[in-house]
Write a protein that holds these residues in place. Structure first.
Motif, mmCIF file in Angstrom:
data_model
loop_
_atom_site.group_PDB
_atom_site.id
_atom_site.type_symbol
_atom_site.label_atom_id
_atom_site.label_comp_id
_atom_site.label_asym_id
_atom_site.label_seq_id
_atom_site.Cartn_x
_atom_site.Cartn_y
_atom_site.Cartn_z
ATOM 1 N N ILE A 98 32.804 16.803 -4.095
ATOM 2 C CA ILE A 98 32.717 16.274 -5.282
ATOM 3 C C ILE A 98 32.658 14.559 -5.987
ATOM 4 O O ILE A 98 32.108 14.766 -6.733
ATOM 5 N N GLY A 99 33.690 13.975 -5.725
ATOM 6 C CA GLY A 99 34.284 13.148 -5.555
ATOM 7 C C GLY A 99 33.060 11.720 -5.409
ATOM 8 O O GLY A 99 32.531 10.313 -6.778
ATOM 9 N N ILE A 100 32.000 11.805 -4.825
ATOM 10 C CA ILE A 100 30.644 11.208 -4.332
ATOM 11 C C ILE A 100 29.748 11.512 -4.563
ATOM 12 O O ILE A 100 29.069 10.281 -5.849
ATOM 13 N N ALA A 101 30.230 13.312 -5.341
ATOM 14 C CA ALA A 101 28.494 13.472 -6.226
ATOM 15 C C ALA A 101 28.846 12.428 -7.831
ATOM 16 O O ALA A 101 28.065 12.657 -8.419
ATOM 17 N N PHE A 102 30.112 12.537 -8.288
ATOM 18 C CA PHE A 102 30.320 12.156 -8.974
ATOM 19 C C PHE A 102 29.793 10.211 -9.352
ATOM 20 O O PHE A 102 29.155 10.082 -10.632
ATOM 21 N N LEU A 103 29.902 9.620 -8.170
ATOM 22 C CA LEU A 103 30.108 8.297 -8.277
ATOM 23 C C LEU A 103 28.636 8.259 -8.135
ATOM 24 O O LEU A 103 27.566 7.389 -8.628
ATOM 25 N N PHE A 104 27.715 9.124 -7.329
ATOM 26 C CA PHE A 104 26.493 8.999 -7.563
ATOM 27 C C PHE A 104 25.690 8.955 -8.717
ATOM 28 O O PHE A 104 24.744 8.985 -9.389
ATOM 29 N N VAL A 105 26.368 9.947 -9.791
ATOM 30 C CA VAL A 105 25.760 10.321 -11.307
ATOM 31 C C VAL A 105 26.271 8.887 -11.904
ATOM 32 O O VAL A 105 25.208 8.469 -12.464
ATOM 33 N N VAL A 106 27.373 8.490 -12.133
ATOM 34 C CA VAL A 106 28.090 6.836 -12.921
ATOM 35 C C VAL A 106 26.307 5.869 -12.022
ATOM 36 O O VAL A 106 26.134 5.344 -12.934
ATOM 37 N N ALA A 107 26.369 5.763 -10.955
ATOM 38 C CA ALA A 107 25.549 5.167 -10.017
ATOM 39 C C ALA A 107 23.774 4.989 -11.278
ATOM 40 O O ALA A 107 23.422 3.850 -11.373
#
Length: 281
Positions: A98-107
């Motif tokens: 979930i944390g990696i997915a959030f980083l992807f959205v911010v990127a």
């Protein structure tokens, strides 16, 4: 066309370019992109490097990209920036899915902001379908770093070849160290100005804006580095935190150059169209 006519049209063109930059308020837009970059830059780097760390075959490409970031993202304080990047990637490996997915959205926020900004410069209000946009953004996040790393590897090889030529012709290596980054930046800007706008952009127009932007970008790096070295105002005021305002100023200058190149590209396109239309009348 004699030199007087050429000078006259050059003055009119750059006047048109100035009016367009003023109308688009690129100084304010560069500030907006700087803010978005600060929010998205670390997640973008972490997502890219996390993808590379999953494939050992890309280890050399990862090192090449890290060297490019240190050289272009911040012309000074390279060692400090490198340690930060290593720490970010190490922390990302401990995150959940979930944390990696959030980083992807911010990127993706950064890429989306660049997309909408360039399309507004080209006066294109059409919208891509969500699936198409996500596919493009994912391709940029995955294939983009691979292409950058491959280009940097080729660049390093070409520069290494100049070591042999330096023995016979003095100054070849120094010239190559200046010219190769300009060519690399030129290719990156051409791709940016041709592929991101949601309309057809002719290569000669994109090459014109990209060429000037690439030269300004490399000159900007050298001037900025000299300023930080010989006029260490930020270090004197902020001390250990000087990297933050220096990074802010450099990102703002970089976006100003990128947007100026885009404005040059579209201004040349529109100016030539207006000249043809006027002659036809």
């Amino acid at each position: 066309m004699d030199w007087r006519q050429a000078t006259h049209h050059s003055v009119k063109f750059f006047k048109y370019f100035g009016q367009r930059c003023s109308a688009d308020k690129i100084n304010i837009t560069a500030g907006h992109l700087t803010y978005v970059s600060l929010l998205s830059l670390v997640p973008l780097i972490v997502v890219m490097f996390t993808i590379f760390s999953a494939f050992p075959v890309f280890e050399q490409l990862q090192r090449n990209i890290e060297e490019a970031l240190i050289a272009n993202l911040l012309p000074t304080s390279g060692e400090q920036l490198s340690s930060y990047i290593d720490e970010f990637v190490a922390n990302a490996s401990k995150m959940t899915g979930i944390g990696i997915a959030f980083l992807f959205v911010v990127a993706v926020m950064l890429i989306s902001a660049i997309d909408s900004t360039l399309n507004s410069i080209w006066r294109d209000t059409s919208k891509r379908r969500l699936t198409v946009s996500l596919a493009i953004y994912w391709m940029i996040l995955t294939l983009g770093p691979v292409l950058i790393g491959s280009g940097l590897a080729a660049t390093s090889y070409l520069i290494s070849l100049t070591q042999f030529a330096e023995e016979y012709i003095s100054g070849v290596r120094s010239f190559a160290l200046w010219l190769v980054p300009v060519i690399t930046s030129f290719i990156a800007f051409v791709l940016l100005y041709q592929l991101v706008p949601n309309r057809t952009v002719r290569f000669r127009h994109a090459a014109f804006g990209a060429g000037i932007a690439a030269i300004l970008f490399e000159l900007g790096k050298q001037v900025f580095s000299l300023y930080i070295t010989y006029f260490p105002t930020y270090q004197a005021i902020y001390g250990a935190l000087a990297t933050i305002p220096i990074l802010l100023v450099w990102i703002y200058l970089s976006w100003t150059i990128v947007l100026s190149g885009a404005e040059l590209t579209v201004s040349l396109e529109e100016y030539q169209y207006l000249r043809k239309k006027k002659r036809a009348e």
